[in-house]
Design an enzyme around this catalytic site. Structure first.
Site, mmCIF file in Angstrom:
data_model
loop_
_atom_site.group_PDB
_atom_site.id
_atom_site.type_symbol
_atom_site.label_atom_id
_atom_site.label_comp_id
_atom_site.label_asym_id
_atom_site.label_seq_id
_atom_site.Cartn_x
_atom_site.Cartn_y
_atom_site.Cartn_z
ATOM 1 N N HIS A 122 57.044 47.588 104.775
ATOM 2 C CA HIS A 122 58.384 47.471 105.349
ATOM 3 C C HIS A 122 58.550 48.461 106.494
ATOM 4 O O HIS A 122 58.017 49.563 106.483
ATOM 5 C CB HIS A 122 59.483 47.589 104.291
ATOM 6 C CG HIS A 122 59.802 48.951 103.764
ATOM 7 N ND1 HIS A 122 60.662 49.807 104.405
ATOM 8 C CD2 HIS A 122 59.406 49.591 102.637
ATOM 9 C CE1 HIS A 122 60.793 50.914 103.675
ATOM 10 N NE2 HIS A 122 60.026 50.819 102.608
ATOM 11 N N ASP A 134 58.875 56.967 104.353
ATOM 12 C CA ASP A 134 59.341 55.727 103.724
ATOM 13 C C ASP A 134 60.069 54.866 104.745
ATOM 14 O O ASP A 134 61.258 54.963 104.910
ATOM 15 C CB ASP A 134 60.251 56.068 102.541
ATOM 16 C CG ASP A 134 60.719 54.837 101.792
ATOM 17 O OD1 ASP A 134 60.149 53.756 102.006
ATOM 18 O OD2 ASP A 134 61.660 54.964 100.987
ATOM 19 N N GLU A 168 63.952 45.977 103.618
ATOM 20 C CA GLU A 168 63.420 46.260 102.271
ATOM 21 C C GLU A 168 64.366 47.169 101.513
ATOM 22 O O GLU A 168 64.593 47.013 100.311
ATOM 23 C CB GLU A 168 62.029 46.910 102.368
ATOM 24 C CG GLU A 168 61.302 47.042 101.009
ATOM 25 C CD GLU A 168 61.634 48.311 100.233
ATOM 26 O OE1 GLU A 168 61.285 48.384 99.048
ATOM 27 O OE2 GLU A 168 62.261 49.240 100.797
ATOM 28 N N GLU A 169 64.926 48.130 102.256
ATOM 29 C CA GLU A 169 65.788 49.130 101.619
ATOM 30 C C GLU A 169 67.097 48.530 101.112
ATOM 31 O O GLU A 169 67.826 49.170 100.375
ATOM 32 C CB GLU A 169 66.067 50.288 102.599
ATOM 33 C CG GLU A 169 64.816 51.047 103.053
ATOM 34 C CD GLU A 169 64.198 51.910 101.943
ATOM 35 O OE1 GLU A 169 64.648 51.807 100.788
ATOM 36 O OE2 GLU A 169 63.260 52.667 102.246
ATOM 37 N N ASP A 197 53.667 50.963 100.730
ATOM 38 C CA ASP A 197 55.004 51.541 100.862
ATOM 39 C C ASP A 197 54.911 53.024 100.529
ATOM 40 O O ASP A 197 54.880 53.388 99.353
ATOM 41 C CB ASP A 197 55.984 50.818 99.934
ATOM 42 C CG ASP A 197 57.433 51.220 100.221
ATOM 43 O OD1 ASP A 197 57.659 52.169 100.988
ATOM 44 O OD2 ASP A 197 58.338 50.575 99.649
ATOM 45 N N HIS A 263 64.464 58.889 101.359
ATOM 46 C CA HIS A 263 65.821 58.371 101.589
ATOM 47 C C HIS A 263 66.789 59.464 102.073
ATOM 48 O O HIS A 263 68.002 59.283 102.004
ATOM 49 C CB HIS A 263 66.388 57.674 100.338
ATOM 50 C CG HIS A 263 65.634 56.421 99.985
ATOM 51 N ND1 HIS A 263 65.949 55.633 98.910
ATOM 52 C CD2 HIS A 263 64.569 55.816 100.573
ATOM 53 C CE1 HIS A 263 65.119 54.599 98.844
ATOM 54 N NE2 HIS A 263 64.271 54.698 99.850
HETATM 55 ZN ZN LIG Z 1 59.837 52.149 100.938
#
Ligand SMILES: [Zn+2]
Length: 295
Positions: A122, A134, A168-169, A197, A263
């Site tokens: 992603h 990420d 994706e998130e 990922d 995140h």
């Molecule tokens: Zn991810």
């Protein structure tokens, strides 16, 4: 048949099977000749992609989330490199939460279209940060792999397709939309889907290897084992390979795991360990080189 004649016949038979490989070449050398060793990249061939994604986030309010300028900039960056390298790229469009989303799909010309090796990562971040580990790290590992395929002019047995997923998130929205839009026949043609990922986690404890498709699991486990790197077996979950697994497609891949910046606003390029990122990229390259041949 004399003993000498019998030997000559055996040699001729061998030549026919091997397509003219000189007699007397050890079996291992013949194997190498048929399947060239995968290239090995250095950090200099991977990290620049992460710096580029960081710059894109910095210039777009600090993130690369679905529906933002940062995401569209990320797609443009990856697509331009793939186009230059000879991939056939397409944008698969979907709508989510009132905004247009995009999956970037890249086909390497050649190979059997009835047997597809598919690798994806992603490309979007969360809204709270730039998402460089990420999942800029997985996206960069995949891009570096694609560029090596191009550089090698890789002749493939299976058809090779890459994808960089959007949203994706937001719940694997892009890959779910992509798989949903495939016909049953198109899904059947995908032999295996491999996902990355998070590929450059700092203070990595182990590479988390997806165990579903046996050939993909073996390719990654053997790669890490040969380098005395620790792995941990995981099932199908947590990222875009779920979209494929739910459709009955065998999946594989790995992740380097979450860290304190996952995140968060601090998931910047400084949050990526270049050594881990490079090892992960070479693992992807090695697996693609191995899985692209149909045994
Ligand atoms: Zn991810």
């Amino acid at each position: 048949m004399s003993r000498r004649l019998r030997r000559a016949t055996a040699v001729l038979g061998l030549c026919a099977v091997l397509g003219g490989v000189p007699v007397g070449v050890p079996a291992a050398a013949v194997q190498l000749r048929a399947e060239p060793a995968p290239p090995v990249v250095t950090a200099d061939q991977v990290m620049p992609h992460l710096y580029a994604l960081q710059r894109i986030a910095d210039g777009a309010g600090g993130n690369r989330a679905h529906g933002t300028r940062g995401y569209r900039g990320s797609v443009a960056y990856v697509k331009a490199q793939l186009d230059r390298a000879g991939f056939r790229t397409t944008l698969h469009r979907f709508t989510h939460a009132g905004a247009a989303g995009y999956n970037l799909v890249a086909d390497w010309p050649g190979g059997d279209p009835g047997h597809v090796l598919f690798a994806g990562a992603h490309l979007d971040s969360v809204e709270d940060g730039p998402g460089i580990n990420d999942n800029g790290s997985g996206a960069a590992a995949l891009l570096a792999t694609a560029l090596e395929v191009s550089k090698a002019g890789l002749a493939t047995d299976r058809h090779l397709r890459f994808a960089w997923w959007g949203a994706e998130e937001q719940g694997m929205v892009g890959s779910t939309a992509y798989v949903r839009d495939l016909s049953a026949a198109e899904r059947d043609r995908i032999d295996v889907y491999v996902n990355v990922d998070m590929a450059g986690t700092r203070d990595i404890r182990q590479w988390l290897v997806v165990h579903d498709d046996p050939s993909a699991a073996r390719a990654f486990e053997e790669y890490f084992a040969a380098r005395n790197l620790p792995t941990f077996e995981i099932g199908v979950g947590g990222s875009d390979h779920v979209s494929f697994g739910d459709a009955g497609i065998p999946v594989g891949g790995f992740a380097t795991g979450i860290d304190d910046c996952t995140h968060e606003v601090c998931d910047r390029v400084e949050n990526v360990d270049p050594r881990t990122e490079t090892i992960s990229t070479n693992a992807v390259i090695s697996a693609v080189w191995q899985l692209i041949a149909r045994h």
